[in-house]
Design an enzyme around this catalytic site. Sequence first.
Site, short mmCIF file in Angstrom:
data_model
loop_
_atom_site.label_atom_id
_atom_site.label_comp_id
_atom_site.label_asym_id
_atom_site.label_seq_id
_atom_site.Cartn_x
_atom_site.Cartn_y
_atom_site.Cartn_z
N HIS A 164 0.84 -1.21 0.00
CA HIS A 164 0.00 0.00 0.00
C HIS A 164 0.87 1.25 0.00
O HIS A 164 0.39 2.35 -0.28
CB HIS A 164 -0.91 -0.02 1.23
CG HIS A 164 -2.19 0.72 1.06
ND1 HIS A 164 -2.34 1.77 0.16
CD2 HIS A 164 -3.40 0.59 1.68
CE1 HIS A 164 -3.58 2.23 0.24
NE2 HIS A 164 -4.24 1.53 1.14
N ASP A 210 -8.68 -11.61 -15.95
CA ASP A 210 -8.70 -12.91 -16.63
C ASP A 210 -7.28 -13.27 -17.07
O ASP A 210 -6.71 -12.64 -17.96
CB ASP A 210 -9.64 -12.82 -17.84
CG ASP A 210 -9.70 -14.12 -18.64
OD1 ASP A 210 -9.10 -15.12 -18.21
OD2 ASP A 210 -10.33 -14.11 -19.72
#
Length: 440
Positions: free
Chosen positions: A169, A384
């Site tokens: 982060h 994907d």
Amino acid sequence: MAFALPSSLVSVCNKSFIKPSSLTPSTLRFHKLSFIDQSLSNMYIPCAFFYPKVQQRLEDSKNSDELSHIAHLLQTSLSQTLVSYYPYAGKLKDNATVDCNDMGAEFLSVRIKCSMSEILDHPHASLAESIVLPKDLPWANNCEGGNLLVVQVSKFDCGGIAISVCFSHKIGDGCSLLNFLNDWSSVTRDRTTTTLVPSPRFVGDSVFSTQKYGSLITPQILSDLNQCVQKRLIFPTDKLDALRAKVAEESGVKNPTRAEVVSALLFKCATKASSSMLPSKLVHFLNIRTMIKPRLPRNAIGNLSSIFSIEATNMQDMELPTLVRNLRKEVEVAYKKDQVEQNELILEVVESMREGKLPFENMDGYKNVYTCSNLCKYPYYTVDFGWGRPERVCLGNGPSKNAFFLKDYKAGQGVEARVMLHKQQMSEFERNEELLEFIA
């Protein structure tokens, strides 16, 4: 399946470090962190993608060890992707700088001795899902010199796989993570195409410089997983439409968004479940890429955020129409602000520093401060790698209480909420009749 001993189901087959496929130029050796980057602890953003049907994609291979081939495919594409995402192959030099030294990302290959459905259908799925995340790593404070990106591919007995990513982060937010995942999955799918080169734009300290306020010491957020739990809630499209219509009629707000009505409902129900109800505050994080002038592109990498908030000081403030009306008012105010010079997140960090507190810790004497990260319209369910869309996308159980994470439910218009509360508060929260009316 007994969830009490998840470690007995997991066996690590391989651990390696994946370096960029070409060296990072010396001109890019040091990545400067912004003021907002520096205000964050060294925690990861942990997420995982479950793919139930994975077919062998290495046509020229006849080896029966499918996990090793899947891992090799992902390692090769990750190496290519890290050329563009070079800071994630480096290490923190200090709280202001990433040393882009091509140390590499950590990559784990794991076998899980159960079927994927046993995890996804588990009565405590939000806890069971953590089995596919690197052990003890999600949300952990990543000390200086540690890995900034950790990937784990887990193969289930049924043949399905899960791909989990722990993404620092310190360098980027949820939008940055999605950019990385889309680029990495595209390279994986199109491995025969050598012209596909990701083009992220690392913003660094070019927008939020530390010159005005000075550098920061890394804050340490202590994990409270023993006392905090996560609940996964699904707001299906039909029930969400009914909630939006009800709120629109009673509040006068035109076309209330999914995030407005869901976050308001979660805030109301969580506050009611708290032993110390009022006053309370709800803080929304805001992606400001399109709000900065000149506008930043979607592929801008960094922590490019601000906040807006609403408060509830009496029971009338907790009515759903009032909450949504106040949310709409505050977000409209936020869009009119100069998000560089009047950034509320930066102002909160500066004020917290002066008082020796962490951001959002006991803000102005509020009994409870809840934060909401809205990832709706961020297409995580389209990631994907070549095996179709994931059956589920999950977030690791968080380190602290009073946090809401919202995202699209699969490819539809529903909302999946991950709610993190104290155990005792959660037991009251999940029995709220108004909440139960609108969830699956």
